[in-house]
Design a protein around this motif. Structure first.
Motif, PDB file in Angstrom:
ATOM      1  N   ARG A 187       4.625   6.822  -7.252  1.00  0.00           N
ATOM      2  CA  ARG A 187       3.560   5.917  -6.798  1.00  0.00           C
ATOM      3  C   ARG A 187       2.512   5.702  -7.890  1.00  0.00           C
ATOM      4  O   ARG A 187       2.253   6.604  -8.677  1.00  0.00           O
ATOM      5  N   CYS A 224      -2.805   5.640  -2.064  1.00  0.00           N
ATOM      6  CA  CYS A 224      -1.583   5.119  -1.440  1.00  0.00           C
ATOM      7  C   CYS A 224      -1.769   4.940   0.074  1.00  0.00           C
ATOM      8  O   CYS A 224      -2.275   5.823   0.755  1.00  0.00           O
ATOM      9  N   LYS A 225      -1.352   3.768   0.575  1.00  0.00           N
ATOM     10  CA  LYS A 225      -1.546   3.485   2.009  1.00  0.00           C
ATOM     11  C   LYS A 225      -0.219   3.562   2.777  1.00  0.00           C
ATOM     12  O   LYS A 225      -0.112   3.030   3.879  1.00  0.00           O
ATOM     13  N   ALA A 226       0.766   4.181   2.184  1.00  0.00           N
ATOM     14  CA  ALA A 226       2.088   4.238   2.820  1.00  0.00           C
ATOM     15  C   ALA A 226       2.001   4.814   4.248  1.00  0.00           C
ATOM     16  O   ALA A 226       1.175   5.671   4.533  1.00  0.00           O
ATOM     17  N   CYS A 281       6.450   2.526   2.136  1.00  0.00           N
ATOM     18  CA  CYS A 281       5.503   1.738   1.337  1.00  0.00           C
ATOM     19  C   CYS A 281       5.073   0.490   2.101  1.00  0.00           C
ATOM     20  O   CYS A 281       5.896  -0.187   2.702  1.00  0.00           O
ATOM     21  N   ILE A 282       3.758   0.188   2.060  1.00  0.00           N
ATOM     22  CA  ILE A 282       3.311  -1.048   2.731  1.00  0.00           C
ATOM     23  C   ILE A 282       2.756  -2.070   1.724  1.00  0.00           C
ATOM     24  O   ILE A 282       1.938  -2.912   2.077  1.00  0.00           O
ATOM     25  N   CYS A 325       0.702  -2.035  -1.141  1.00  0.00           N
ATOM     26  CA  CYS A 325      -0.742  -2.149  -1.424  1.00  0.00           C
ATOM     27  C   CYS A 325      -1.031  -2.365  -2.907  1.00  0.00           C
ATOM     28  O   CYS A 325      -2.154  -2.655  -3.282  1.00  0.00           O
ATOM     29  N   ASP A 326      -0.012  -2.201  -3.783  1.00  0.00           N
ATOM     30  CA  ASP A 326      -0.286  -2.319  -5.215  1.00  0.00           C
ATOM     31  C   ASP A 326       0.963  -2.860  -5.918  1.00  0.00           C
ATOM     32  O   ASP A 326       2.014  -2.215  -5.929  1.00  0.00           O
ATOM     33  N   CYS A 359       2.875  -0.666  -8.544  1.00  0.00           N
ATOM     34  CA  CYS A 359       3.431   0.636  -8.140  1.00  0.00           C
ATOM     35  C   CYS A 359       4.964   0.608  -8.235  1.00  0.00           C
ATOM     36  O   CYS A 359       5.611  -0.341  -7.759  1.00  0.00           O
ATOM     37  N   ASN A 402       6.721   0.359  -4.906  1.00  0.00           N
ATOM     38  CA  ASN A 402       6.625  -0.999  -4.358  1.00  0.00           C
ATOM     39  C   ASN A 402       7.667  -1.922  -4.993  1.00  0.00           C
ATOM     40  O   ASN A 402       8.282  -2.758  -4.315  1.00  0.00           O
TER      41      ASN A 402
HETATM   42  S1  SF4 Z   1       2.403   0.193  -3.159  1.00  0.00           S
HETATM   43 FE1  SF4 Z   1       3.311   1.404  -1.543  1.00  0.00          FE
HETATM   44  S2  SF4 Z   1       3.903   3.381  -2.407  1.00  0.00           S
HETATM   45 FE2  SF4 Z   1       2.609   2.315  -3.905  1.00  0.00          FE
HETATM   46  S3  SF4 Z   1       0.592   3.130  -3.532  1.00  0.00           S
HETATM   47 FE3  SF4 Z   1       0.763   1.287  -2.223  1.00  0.00          FE
HETATM   48  S4  SF4 Z   1       1.624   1.929  -0.238  1.00  0.00           S
HETATM   49 FE4  SF4 Z   1       1.817   3.633  -1.708  1.00  0.00          FE
END
Ligand code: SF4
Length: 383
Positions: free
Chosen positions: A263, A269-271, A280-281, A283-284, A287, A290
């Protein structure tokens, strides 16, 4: 890549394509040498397994790998295991299993295991004599030690089965078999150093510099692996990928298990948490997890972030559900153990190595985002 922790599959700031070519060629060489030196041992062992109906016979290559692991781990840890007079082996083994099954209690169990491992499993002084050929009792001792560390349970389970066979042999045949195995292991160690040494140049430095850093810590054995063990895991992963490929191809759905260190920013991290791990949702966009998730939407696979040492039985086939193939992404030191654990649960698995290690928890002070070779992942997905 400069400043890597212990190993890097990337040479001269390129990518790891060169590594995958080299490991494939070297594995061919290892297997050719194994078939010359270990075939008799493996044939006799598989006859024993058949006679006692102990397991469905697998490919010779898997048994070569088991013998290579046995010989190399005996050389790495045999003296340590024999130096211990008394230790709570069973309690430590059970604790290692509890920490997998109970993520909430894991920090507390790890704290206690860290103390017990240092107190009992890693004696300050080792036997000062070399034991070239272990007795059956020595092998029992080694297996107890391996299980108690929590790092080698699957390997110990396999060695115990070999031990049952070795018990049926005459002393003369046992000595001959031992000579074959250790001769092969010595060849492997020196040849792997030449062929794979470029990828593991920093292991020795790391072991010297990390000094007492891992004292009293649960991951002390995990982070103190020798360079030979890195090479063993690299070749082991390649042998397993070949051996398990056919079953994997025949699965209907695919899942990719990634470690949290891929990550971009672990703290932010907002997973989403689910039973199998984290999802994974998005958020970046930078990543690495992602990027895999996005690739999965077009390539029919799902990505799950799973913690180190988690319960892999969750991935076992379930009646009435489509057959699932799993690609596990992991750091080199955990590959053989993880591969055999998935095999024991009947999971059709493949693996891709992290190009380098970098997680904050075990390896790196600040933590670096880890990555994989996407071309290798595509090769596995596309057969
Ligand atoms: S992109 Fe996905 S795995 Fe990466 S930090 Fe965000 S939620 Fe977590």
């Amino acid at each position: 890549m400069e400043n890597y922790v212990t190993y890097s599959l990337i040479l001269s700031n390129q990518n790891s394509e060169g590594y995958y070519k080299r490991i494939s060629e070297f594995t061919d060489e290892v297997l050719e040498n194994a078939s010359k030196n270990l075939l008799t041992n493996v044939k006799e062992y598989t006859n024993f397994l058949l006679d006692f109906k102990l397991e469905e016979i697998r490919s010779n290559e898997e048994y070569y790998l088991e013998l290579l692991c046995f010989g190399l781990l005996w050389k790495a840890y045999g003296k340590i295991a024999l130096s211990i007079r008394t230790a709570p082996f069973l309690t430590l083994s059970r604790m290692a299993e509890w920490r997998k099954q109970n993520q909430k209690l894991k920090p507390a169990i790890d704290f206690a295991r860290g103390i017990l491992v240092t107190l009992f499993l890693l004696p300050k002084t080792e036997l000062d004599k070399n034991i070239f050929k272990p007795s059956l009792q020595d092998i029992d001792r080694l297996c107890l030690w391996l299980e108690a560390t929590g790092e080698f349970r699957e390997q110990a389970l396999r060695f115990i089965r070999w031990r049952a066979y070795w018990e049926t042999m005459s002393q003369k045949r046992w000595e001959e078999g031992c000579d074959d195995v250790f001769k092969f292991v010595d060849w492997f160690k020196s040849r792997a150093n030449i062929v794979l040494g470029e990828f593991t140049e920093n292991v020795a430095n790391f072991l010297t510099e990390s000094g007492n850093h891992y004292y009293w810590r649960e991951d002390r054995v995990q982070c103190s692996r020798t360079r030979d063990e890195y090479h063993l895991n690299m070749v082991g992963a390649e042998i397993m990928n070949r051996a398990f490929k056919k079953d994997f191809i025949n699965t209907e759905v695919k899942a990719i298990l990634v470690p949290g260190c891929m990550r971009k920013n672990i703290n932010k991290c907002k997973a989403k948490k689910i039973k199998e791990g984290l999802i994974c949702i998005n958020c970046d966009s930078k990543c690495n997890v992602n990027k895999l998730r996005e690739m999965g939407t077009n390539n029919n696979f799902k990505v799950f972030i799973i913690p180190h040492a988690s319960d892999l039985s969750l991935w076992a086939p379930k009646p009435g559900k489509p057959k699932r193939g799993v690609i596990a992404i992991a750091c080199v030191t955990t590959l053989v153990e993880g591969g055999w654990e998935l095999k024991r649960y009947g999971v059709c698995a493949q693996c891709v190595l992290l190009d380098y290690s970098g997680c904050k928890k075990h390896w790196h002070k600040e933590g670096v985002q880890t990555d994989i070779n996407i071309r290798e992942l595509k090769r596995i997905l596309n057969n």
